[in-house]
Motif scaffolding. Structure first.
Motif, PDB file in Angstrom:
ATOM      1  N   ARG A  27       1.566   9.241  -6.110  1.00 48.29           N
ATOM      2  CA  ARG A  27       1.948  10.635  -5.877  1.00 48.29           C
ATOM      3  C   ARG A  27       2.987  11.103  -6.888  1.00 48.29           C
ATOM      4  NH1 ARG A  27       1.639   9.045  -0.344  1.00 48.29           N
ATOM      5  NH2 ARG A  27       3.911   8.703  -0.321  1.00 48.29           N
ATOM      6  N   ASP A  28       3.978  10.256  -7.172  1.00 50.33           N
ATOM      7  CA  ASP A  28       5.006  10.628  -8.158  1.00 50.33           C
ATOM      8  C   ASP A  28       4.391  10.822  -9.542  1.00 50.33           C
ATOM      9  OD1 ASP A  28       6.855  10.476  -6.155  1.00 50.33           O
ATOM     10  OD2 ASP A  28       7.602   8.481  -6.714  1.00 50.33           O
ATOM     11  N   SER A  29       3.469   9.948  -9.919  1.00 50.75           N
ATOM     12  CA  SER A  29       2.837  10.077 -11.233  1.00 50.75           C
ATOM     13  C   SER A  29       2.011  11.357 -11.319  1.00 50.75           C
ATOM     14  CB  SER A  29       1.950   8.862 -11.503  1.00 50.75           C
ATOM     15  OG  SER A  29       2.720   7.673 -11.522  1.00 50.75           O
ATOM     16  N   ALA A  30       1.267  11.666 -10.254  1.00 54.44           N
ATOM     17  CA  ALA A  30       0.465  12.891 -10.258  1.00 54.44           C
ATOM     18  C   ALA A  30       1.357  14.123 -10.322  1.00 54.44           C
ATOM     19  CB  ALA A  30      -0.407  12.933  -9.001  1.00 54.44           C
ATOM     20  N   TYR A  31       2.481  14.093  -9.605  1.00 49.37           N
ATOM     21  CA  TYR A  31       3.408  15.226  -9.622  1.00 49.37           C
ATOM     22  C   TYR A  31       3.987  15.436 -11.019  1.00 49.37           C
ATOM     23  CZ  TYR A  31       7.543  18.014  -8.527  1.00 49.37           C
ATOM     24  OH  TYR A  31       8.506  18.981  -8.512  1.00 49.37           O
ATOM     25  N   ILE A  32       4.362  14.332 -11.672  1.00 50.09           N
ATOM     26  CA  ILE A  32       4.920  14.430 -13.018  1.00 50.09           C
ATOM     27  C   ILE A  32       3.879  14.964 -13.992  1.00 50.09           C
ATOM     28  CG2 ILE A  32       5.818  13.079 -14.954  1.00 50.09           C
ATOM     29  CD1 ILE A  32       7.149  11.242 -12.882  1.00 50.09           C
ATOM     30  N   ARG A  33       2.640  14.445 -13.901  1.00 49.01           N
ATOM     31  CA  ARG A  33       1.580  14.915 -14.796  1.00 49.01           C
ATOM     32  C   ARG A  33       1.302  16.402 -14.596  1.00 49.01           C
ATOM     33  NH1 ARG A  33      -0.846   9.941 -13.484  1.00 49.01           N
ATOM     34  NH2 ARG A  33      -2.172  10.989 -11.932  1.00 49.01           N
ATOM     35  N   GLU A  34       1.264  16.816 -13.327  1.00 47.99           N
ATOM     36  CA  GLU A  34       0.996  18.234 -13.034  1.00 47.99           C
ATOM     37  C   GLU A  34       2.076  19.134 -13.625  1.00 47.99           C
ATOM     38  OE1 GLU A  34       0.311  21.183  -9.163  1.00 47.99           O
ATOM     39  OE2 GLU A  34       0.757  19.045  -8.906  1.00 47.99           O
ATOM     40  N   ASN A  35       3.340  18.742 -13.455  1.00 46.13           N
ATOM     41  CA  ASN A  35       4.428  19.568 -13.979  1.00 46.13           C
ATOM     42  C   ASN A  35       4.475  19.553 -15.496  1.00 46.13           C
ATOM     43  OD1 ASN A  35       6.495  20.631 -11.746  1.00 46.13           O
ATOM     44  ND2 ASN A  35       5.632  18.706 -11.019  1.00 46.13           N
ATOM     45  N   VAL A  36       4.164  18.423 -16.092  1.00 48.69           N
ATOM     46  CA  VAL A  36       4.124  18.367 -17.557  1.00 48.69           C
ATOM     47  C   VAL A  36       3.016  19.269 -18.081  1.00 48.69           C
ATOM     48  CG1 VAL A  36       3.585  16.884 -19.517  1.00 48.69           C
ATOM     49  CG2 VAL A  36       5.200  16.105 -17.787  1.00 48.69           C
ATOM     50  N   ASN A  37       1.864  19.275 -17.411  1.00 48.46           N
ATOM     51  CA  ASN A  37       0.766  20.137 -17.843  1.00 48.46           C
ATOM     52  C   ASN A  37       1.114  21.616 -17.692  1.00 48.46           C
ATOM     53  OD1 ASN A  37      -0.890  17.987 -18.540  1.00 48.46           O
ATOM     54  ND2 ASN A  37      -1.830  17.854 -16.512  1.00 48.46           N
ATOM     55  N   LEU A  38       1.776  21.958 -16.587  1.00 50.55           N
ATOM     56  CA  LEU A  38       2.193  23.345 -16.399  1.00 50.55           C
ATOM     57  C   LEU A  38       3.202  23.756 -17.464  1.00 50.55           C
ATOM     58  CD1 LEU A  38       2.580  23.527 -12.507  1.00 50.55           C
ATOM     59  CD2 LEU A  38       0.801  24.589 -13.910  1.00 50.55           C
ATOM     60  N   LEU A  39       4.132  22.860 -17.760  1.00 46.55           N
ATOM     61  CA  LEU A  39       5.113  23.160 -18.796  1.00 46.55           C
ATOM     62  C   LEU A  39       4.439  23.303 -20.155  1.00 46.55           C
ATOM     63  CD1 LEU A  39       8.040  23.551 -19.608  1.00 46.55           C
ATOM     64  CD2 LEU A  39       8.273  21.064 -19.788  1.00 46.55           C
TER      65      LEU A  39
ATOM     66  N   ARG B   6       0.830  -1.197   0.000  1.00 51.86           N
ATOM     67  CA  ARG B   6       0.000   0.000   0.000  1.00 51.86           C
ATOM     68  C   ARG B   6       0.873   1.260   0.000  1.00 51.86           C
ATOM     69  NH1 ARG B   6      -2.529  -0.865   4.350  1.00 51.86           N
ATOM     70  NH2 ARG B   6      -4.202  -2.088   3.385  1.00 51.86           N
ATOM     71  N   VAL B   7       1.941   1.259   0.807  1.00 55.39           N
ATOM     72  CA  VAL B   7       2.837   2.422   0.866  1.00 55.39           C
ATOM     73  C   VAL B   7       3.516   2.658  -0.484  1.00 55.39           C
ATOM     74  CG1 VAL B   7       4.983   3.299   1.880  1.00 55.39           C
ATOM     75  CG2 VAL B   7       3.237   2.259   3.341  1.00 55.39           C
ATOM     76  N   ILE B   8       3.989   1.574  -1.099  1.00 53.71           N
ATOM     77  CA  ILE B   8       4.665   1.702  -2.389  1.00 53.71           C
ATOM     78  C   ILE B   8       3.689   2.204  -3.453  1.00 53.71           C
ATOM     79  CG2 ILE B   8       5.778   0.407  -4.248  1.00 53.71           C
ATOM     80  CD1 ILE B   8       7.005  -1.401  -2.088  1.00 53.71           C
ATOM     81  N   ASN B   9       2.476   1.677  -3.482  1.00 59.59           N
ATOM     82  CA  ASN B   9       1.491   2.114  -4.476  1.00 59.59           C
ATOM     83  C   ASN B   9       1.122   3.578  -4.290  1.00 59.59           C
ATOM     84  OD1 ASN B   9       1.382  -0.420  -5.686  1.00 59.59           O
ATOM     85  ND2 ASN B   9      -0.297  -1.134  -4.359  1.00 59.59           N
ATOM     86  N   ASN B  10       0.997   4.010  -3.053  1.00 60.77           N
ATOM     87  CA  ASN B  10       0.687   5.418  -2.790  1.00 60.77           C
ATOM     88  C   ASN B  10       1.817   6.333  -3.268  1.00 60.77           C
ATOM     89  OD1 ASN B  10      -1.772   4.752  -1.654  1.00 60.77           O
ATOM     90  ND2 ASN B  10      -0.988   4.736   0.462  1.00 60.77           N
ATOM     91  N   GLN B  11       3.048   5.908  -3.038  1.00 62.48           N
ATOM     92  CA  GLN B  11       4.193   6.722  -3.459  1.00 62.48           C
ATOM     93  C   GLN B  11       4.256   6.825  -4.987  1.00 62.48           C
ATOM     94  OE1 GLN B  11       6.309   8.408  -1.444  1.00 62.48           O
ATOM     95  NE2 GLN B  11       7.167   9.301  -3.325  1.00 62.48           N
TER      96      GLN B  11
END
Length: 319
Positions: free
Chosen positions: A60-72, A52-57
């Motif tokens: 979160r990493d995927s959402a962070y990458i998507r957010e930054n790609v969208n901002l870029l 569960r901890v690994i899946n959550n991490q």
């Protein structure tokens, strides 16, 4: 006899038997080793909490990458819009400056310039992929290079045009705009014959300042036949101006003069019937009407009235 034969036979049968036994032992050992390795080398299994901890991490990493790609991607879109606006601005500047888009020196640049293709998705929830962003950034870099080349070309054209215009003799050479003789055919006051007058005669009192109509290099400064004391200024590209019949010369050959700089004083030297300035403009040795270049003088009525008292008795004719 039989005893020897039996012993020999036992020896002959013993060697293959021992070899087969050794091979069987090695096979059993290998099988046992493989069983032990498979038994005790199994990867440790993760607990439910650890998974569960690994899946959550990872989420979160995927959402962070998507957010930054969208901002870029959004930033790339804004920069693209600015680049397109810059392209339109450069063309409007060229239009205001009077630079035709068909001019040879800029036509190639305009023909080569192409708008950047838009790879940004406008739909809700869409995002730019890393590959798409890479293509977009490459295209933007190409567009920036084209814009730099275009602005450099525009600057070069405007600089050349400004330099050409700066060389033109547009400044009135004296502060007395009254013309006693214009450019063209006339009766020569000295010979009485019809001849070509290759300049303008400005009636002015002796000692009045004579100014350079444009900047350049003094090519001649001295006494010339017919002209009297004369200054000739080379403005480049075959364009020269002449200031004749002076009383005093304030420059010498080789001097660099600026537009509006005093170069001599009005006189009546040479072939002249009175105090005045004979002003010529020549291109590649051919005389041109100076009125094609001179700006219309902005002289007040009071100044004209004051000047008229000095020029009424002058009215010279030259050559």
């Amino acid at each position: 006899m039989h005893g020897r034969s039996d012993g020999s036979n036992v020896k002959k049968l013993g060697m293959p038997f021992l070899a087969a036994l050794a091979i069987a032992a090695l096979s059993a050992s290998a099988a046992a080793g493989a069983w032990v390795q498979s038994r005790y080398s199994r990867p440790a299994s993760l607990s439910v909490a650890q998974e569960r901890v690994i899946n959550n991490q990872v989420s979160r990493d995927s959402a962070y990458i998507r957010e930054n790609v969208n901002l870029l991607a959004q930033t790339v879109g804004e920069l693209q819009a600015k680049l397109i606006a810059m392209g339109g601005l450069s063309k409007r500047v060229a239009d205001v400056a009077g630079i035709s888009y068909t001019d040879p020196e800029i036509k190639a640049s305009l023909d080569h310039a192409q708008p950047v293709m838009d790879y940004i998705n406008d739909g809700p929830g869409d995002s730019m992929s890393a590959e798409g962003l890479g293509r977009q950034l490459d295209l933007m870099q190409q567009q920036i290079d084209e814009q730099k080349d275009w602005f450099a070309m525009l600057d070069l054209v405007l600089t050349k045009r400004a330099g050409t215009e700066a060389r033109l003799p547009t400044l009135m050479p004296v502060n007395y705009p009254y013309l006693s003789s214009s450019f063209g055919w006339r009766l020569n006051p000295v010979t009485g014959r019809r001849s070509m007058h290759e300049g303008l005669d400005f009636a002015a009192p002796k000692g009045a300042p004579i100014y350079a109509a444009s900047g350049g290099v003094v090519s001649e400064a001295g006494v010339q036949a017919g002209y009297g004391k004369m200054v000739e200024i080379n403005h480049g590209n075959g364009l020269v101006t002449r200031y004749a019949h002076a009383s005093v010369l304030d420059v010498k050959a080789g001097d660099l003069v600026e537009k509006g700089q005093m170069i001599a004083r009005v006189g009546s030297s040479g072939r002249s019937t009175g105090s005045h300035l004979h002003f010529e403009v020549r291109m590649a040795g051919h005389p041109l009407d100076p009125k094609l270049f001179l700006a219309k003088p902005e002289v007040s009525r009071h100044l004209v009235a004051d000047a008229s008292s000095h020029v009424k008795a002058i009215l010279p004719e030259v050559r």
